[in-house]
Design an enzyme around this catalytic site. Sequence first.
Site, PDB file in Angstrom:
ATOM      1  N   GLY A   1       0.783  -1.209   0.005  1.00  0.00           N
ATOM      2  CA  GLY A   1      -0.042  -0.103  -0.060  1.00  0.00           C
ATOM      3  C   GLY A   1       0.701   1.251   0.147  1.00  0.00           C
ATOM      4  O   GLY A   1       1.925   1.221   0.226  1.00  0.00           O
ATOM      5  N   CYS A   2       0.026   2.307  -0.345  1.00  0.00           N
ATOM      6  CA  CYS A   2       1.311   3.540  -0.557  1.00  0.00           C
ATOM      7  C   CYS A   2       1.514   3.948   0.946  1.00  0.00           C
ATOM      8  O   CYS A   2       2.484   4.418   0.938  1.00  0.00           O
ATOM      9  CB  CYS A   2       0.429   4.702  -1.282  1.00  0.00           C
ATOM     10  SG  CYS A   2      -1.385   4.981  -0.821  1.00  0.00           S
ATOM     11  N   TYR A   3       0.480   4.221   1.976  1.00  0.00           N
ATOM     12  CA  TYR A   3       0.822   4.475   2.963  1.00  0.00           C
ATOM     13  C   TYR A   3       1.846   3.728   3.926  1.00  0.00           C
ATOM     14  O   TYR A   3       2.898   4.163   4.612  1.00  0.00           O
ATOM     15  CB  TYR A   3      -0.390   4.794   3.889  1.00  0.00           C
ATOM     16  CG  TYR A   3      -1.453   5.817   3.606  1.00  0.00           C
ATOM     17  CD1 TYR A   3      -1.041   7.191   3.618  1.00  0.00           C
ATOM     18  CD2 TYR A   3      -2.903   5.553   3.198  1.00  0.00           C
ATOM     19  CE1 TYR A   3      -2.026   8.348   2.967  1.00  0.00           C
ATOM     20  CE2 TYR A   3      -3.608   6.530   2.954  1.00  0.00           C
ATOM     21  CZ  TYR A   3      -3.304   7.743   3.020  1.00  0.00           C
ATOM     22  OH  TYR A   3      -4.058   8.744   2.543  1.00  0.00           O
TER      23      TYR A   3
ATOM     24  N   THR B   1       4.134   1.912   2.646  1.00  0.00           N
ATOM     25  CA  THR B   1       5.473   1.959   1.986  1.00  0.00           C
ATOM     26  C   THR B   1       6.210   3.049   2.684  1.00  0.00           C
ATOM     27  O   THR B   1       7.192   2.769   2.961  1.00  0.00           O
ATOM     28  CB  THR B   1       5.144   2.531   0.465  1.00  0.00           C
ATOM     29  OG1 THR B   1       4.775   1.097  -0.210  1.00  0.00           O
ATOM     30  CG2 THR B   1       6.781   2.613   0.014  1.00  0.00           C
TER      31      THR B   1
END
Length: 318
Positions: free
Chosen positions: A114-116, A118
Amino acid sequence: MPKVFIDGEAGTTGLQILDRLQGRTDIELIRLDEARRKDDAARHEALNAADVAILCLPDEAARDAVAMIDNPTTRVIDASTAHRTAEGWHYGFPEMDPDHRDAIAGSTRIANPGCYPTGAIALLRPLVRAGIVPTDYPATVNAISGYSGGGKALINRFEAEGDETPFYLYALSLKHKHLPEMQRWCGLKHAPVFMPSVGRFRQGMLVSVPLHLSALPGSPAIADMVEIWRAHYAGARFVEVVGAAEAAGMAELEPQALNGSNRLCLHAFGSEDGSQAVLVAQLDNLGKGASGAAVQNLNLSLGLDEAEGLTERLSEAA
């Protein structure tokens, strides 16, 4: 030439991956016309004909797609949340540990991060592994993302005529689908308090972790954490550790600065008396936070240069 199929190429992440792969001459894209994209028979054929299948689907649909695959040589990169803590799947953050690229390259099942998470994992995992941050530390993660992170529905909302929402917090119940992977791969015993938010800009992201340095073992300095990051990410082509002196001279940090690149920049800001710090990861939520990471994992999976088709430096993305 290896064949790649993007199941869900019409979504936000799928379109970004497709954009990064079109024009490459070292892979062959399997594509279904619009009328066949939801045809299970056509998808089954494409999934099993692919050397690598990239899933850009909701969680349940991603699980269903994996169940369709009976070709033992088909590798899967799943961009959904479905398999990020599942047994038998490798977490697709290549820089997570020094030897993690090799694990991804040898895996047939890769869960794109997921972006967060990461950003949070990049900041915290090296410090937890080094003992600077205890595994039972009550961590807090705050973040802001561009609205593209919410997919088509949120994009339509922010780009609709008459909508002027500037910014909002969400997940106010302190539940978020990214928490399990954040806790596991940061190496924490307890889930962090996570407060995400969305701003009126299309893409870009800042993920921040506040720390009371005086409450940590040995009361570490900013420079100590920066050196741990530098050792952990030595040789990483997409992760940049900003020096302590450079960070100390910064007056602001902009979430859109890395848009279009696959870069991830780590900063440590501290109070004058050295008792407090805020660690900040800066990235493109659609780049290193989603489609860029998927392409990097694809390259590793196929034994190619991990940077093929990706921008390592902002100047390349401009």
